[in-house]
Motif scaffolding. Structure first.
Motif, PDB file in Angstrom:
ATOM      1  N   GLU A 108     106.516  -2.133  10.890  1.00  0.00           N
ATOM      2  CA  GLU A 108     106.700  -1.922   9.461  1.00  0.00           C
ATOM      3  C   GLU A 108     107.707  -0.791   9.273  1.00  0.00           C
ATOM      4  O   GLU A 108     107.522   0.295   9.801  1.00  0.00           O
ATOM      5  N   VAL A 109     108.768  -1.055   8.543  1.00  0.00           N
ATOM      6  CA  VAL A 109     109.823  -0.073   8.300  1.00  0.00           C
ATOM      7  C   VAL A 109     109.783   0.310   6.826  1.00  0.00           C
ATOM      8  O   VAL A 109     109.834  -0.554   5.954  1.00  0.00           O
ATOM      9  N   ARG A 110     109.693   1.626   6.556  1.00  0.00           N
ATOM     10  CA  ARG A 110     109.739   2.148   5.188  1.00  0.00           C
ATOM     11  C   ARG A 110     111.022   2.944   5.051  1.00  0.00           C
ATOM     12  O   ARG A 110     111.274   3.852   5.838  1.00  0.00           O
ATOM     13  N   LEU A 111     111.827   2.609   4.056  1.00  0.00           N
ATOM     14  CA  LEU A 111     113.112   3.260   3.837  1.00  0.00           C
ATOM     15  C   LEU A 111     113.180   3.736   2.393  1.00  0.00           C
ATOM     16  O   LEU A 111     113.015   2.942   1.469  1.00  0.00           O
ATOM     17  N   ARG A 112     113.406   5.041   2.206  1.00  0.00           N
ATOM     18  CA  ARG A 112     113.658   5.584   0.867  1.00  0.00           C
ATOM     19  C   ARG A 112     115.164   5.696   0.716  1.00  0.00           C
ATOM     20  O   ARG A 112     115.820   6.420   1.463  1.00  0.00           O
ATOM     21  N   HIS A 113     115.708   4.968  -0.246  1.00  0.00           N
ATOM     22  CA  HIS A 113     117.162   4.937  -0.414  1.00  0.00           C
ATOM     23  C   HIS A 113     117.471   4.681  -1.878  1.00  0.00           C
ATOM     24  O   HIS A 113     116.913   3.769  -2.500  1.00  0.00           O
ATOM     25  N   GLU A 114     118.358   5.514  -2.445  1.00  0.00           N
ATOM     26  CA  GLU A 114     118.803   5.378  -3.830  1.00  0.00           C
ATOM     27  C   GLU A 114     117.629   5.360  -4.811  1.00  0.00           C
ATOM     28  O   GLU A 114     117.562   4.521  -5.716  1.00  0.00           O
ATOM     29  N   GLY A 115     116.676   6.257  -4.608  1.00  0.00           N
ATOM     30  CA  GLY A 115     115.567   6.402  -5.534  1.00  0.00           C
ATOM     31  C   GLY A 115     114.538   5.295  -5.485  1.00  0.00           C
ATOM     32  O   GLY A 115     113.723   5.152  -6.387  1.00  0.00           O
ATOM     33  N   ARG A 116     114.539   4.499  -4.449  1.00  0.00           N
ATOM     34  CA  ARG A 116     113.617   3.381  -4.327  1.00  0.00           C
ATOM     35  C   ARG A 116     113.078   3.332  -2.910  1.00  0.00           C
ATOM     36  O   ARG A 116     113.787   3.670  -1.960  1.00  0.00           O
ATOM     37  N   GLU A 117     111.829   2.925  -2.756  1.00  0.00           N
ATOM     38  CA  GLU A 117     111.266   2.785  -1.416  1.00  0.00           C
ATOM     39  C   GLU A 117     111.208   1.309  -1.064  1.00  0.00           C
ATOM     40  O   GLU A 117     110.712   0.493  -1.837  1.00  0.00           O
ATOM     41  N   ARG A 118     111.760   0.971   0.092  1.00  0.00           N
ATOM     42  CA  ARG A 118     111.717  -0.399   0.599  1.00  0.00           C
ATOM     43  C   ARG A 118     110.720  -0.442   1.740  1.00  0.00           C
ATOM     44  O   ARG A 118     110.773   0.387   2.646  1.00  0.00           O
TER      45      ARG A 118
END
Length: 193
Positions: A108-118
Motif C-alpha cells: 500500500e503506497v500513500r502519497l501526499r502531493h498537491e494538497g491531496r493524499e493518494r
C-alpha cells in the motif's frame, strides 16, 4: 422459427446484453468481450501493457518507489518522486520510505502531493512511464475523493484601460477575497515607525 431475441443474440439496436440458454444476461451492452466474458481491451492498450510488462522487473525482482509512482503517473517527474520520499510524503505499508525503497505487488503506497493524499495498492510493477489507461491498471486506487473546489471570489476584474488599482481598490479586492487580516497586517506595517 425462433427470433434473434429468443436465441440470446443482441438485437439490431444493441439495447440489451445477450442472454445465455438459462436467460441470464451476460456482460455490458456495447462493450466487446473476450471468450471468458471479461471486457476486451483495445489493441493499443493491450500492446502498451505488454510493452510495460516486458520492460518491468522479472520474477521476484522489485522496483524503486520513486520510479514506480512516476511510472504510474501519480507525479509528473521522477525527481519530484524522490523529493517527496525524502520529505516524508511517501509511505509504504505505513512506514516513511527513502526513494530507493523496493516495492512489491500488494504494497500500500500513500502519497501526499498537491494538497491531496493518494492511497493506492500495487497490482503490477513497471519501470517505464506508460499512458494513463495502462497506468490505471497497475494499481487499485483507494484514495478518498478530492475535496470540492471552494467557491473563490473572482479576482477584481477591471475595465480595460482603467489603469492600475488604487490603494482603496486593492483593499476592497482583498476584503472580497477574505484576506482582511493580510490587509490589516500590511496597514499596521506601514504605520509603524
Amino acid at each position: 422459427m425462433a427470433s434473434e431475441h429468443d436465441e440470446g443474440k443482441v438485437p439490431a439496436d444493441g439495447a440489451t446484453a445477450p442472454q445465455d440458454a438459462s436467460g441470464v444476461r451476460q456482460g455490458t451492452p456495447g462493450v466487446p468481450q473476450d471468450a471468458s466474458g471479461a471486457p476486451e481491451q483495445d489493441q493499443g492498450t493491450a500492446a502498451a501493457i505488454a510493452a510495460a510488462e516486458a520492460a518491468g522487473p522479472q520474477n521476484g525482482e522489485s522496483v524503486r518507489v520513486d520510479s514506480w509512482i512516476w511510472a504510474v503517473r501519480l507525479i509528473k517527474t521522477r525527481s519530484l518522486g524522490a523529493t517527496a520520499c525524502k520529505g516524508g510524503h511517501v509511505r509504504v505499508n505505513g512506514d516513511r520510505v527513502k526513494p530507493a525503497h523496493s516495492l512489491r505487488v500488494g504494497d500500500e503506497v500513500r502519497l501526499r502531493h498537491e494538497g491531496r493524499e493518494r492511497v493506492v495498492v500495487v497490482k503490477r510493477l513497471i519501470r517505464k512511464r506508460v499512458g494513463a489507461p495502462v497506468a490505471v491498471q497497475c494499481y487499485v486506487d483507494n484514495s478518498p475523493p478530492p475535496p470540492p473546489r471552494e467557491a473563490v471570489a473572482p479576482a477584481g476584474v477591471r475595465d480595460r484601460g482603467a489603469g492600475r488599482p488604487t490603494k482603496r481598490d486593492r483593499r476592497d479586492m482583498e476584503r472580497l477575497r477574505g484576506l482582511e487580516s493580510l490587509a490589516r497586517a500590511r496597514r499596521d506595517a506601514e504605520t509603524r515607525p
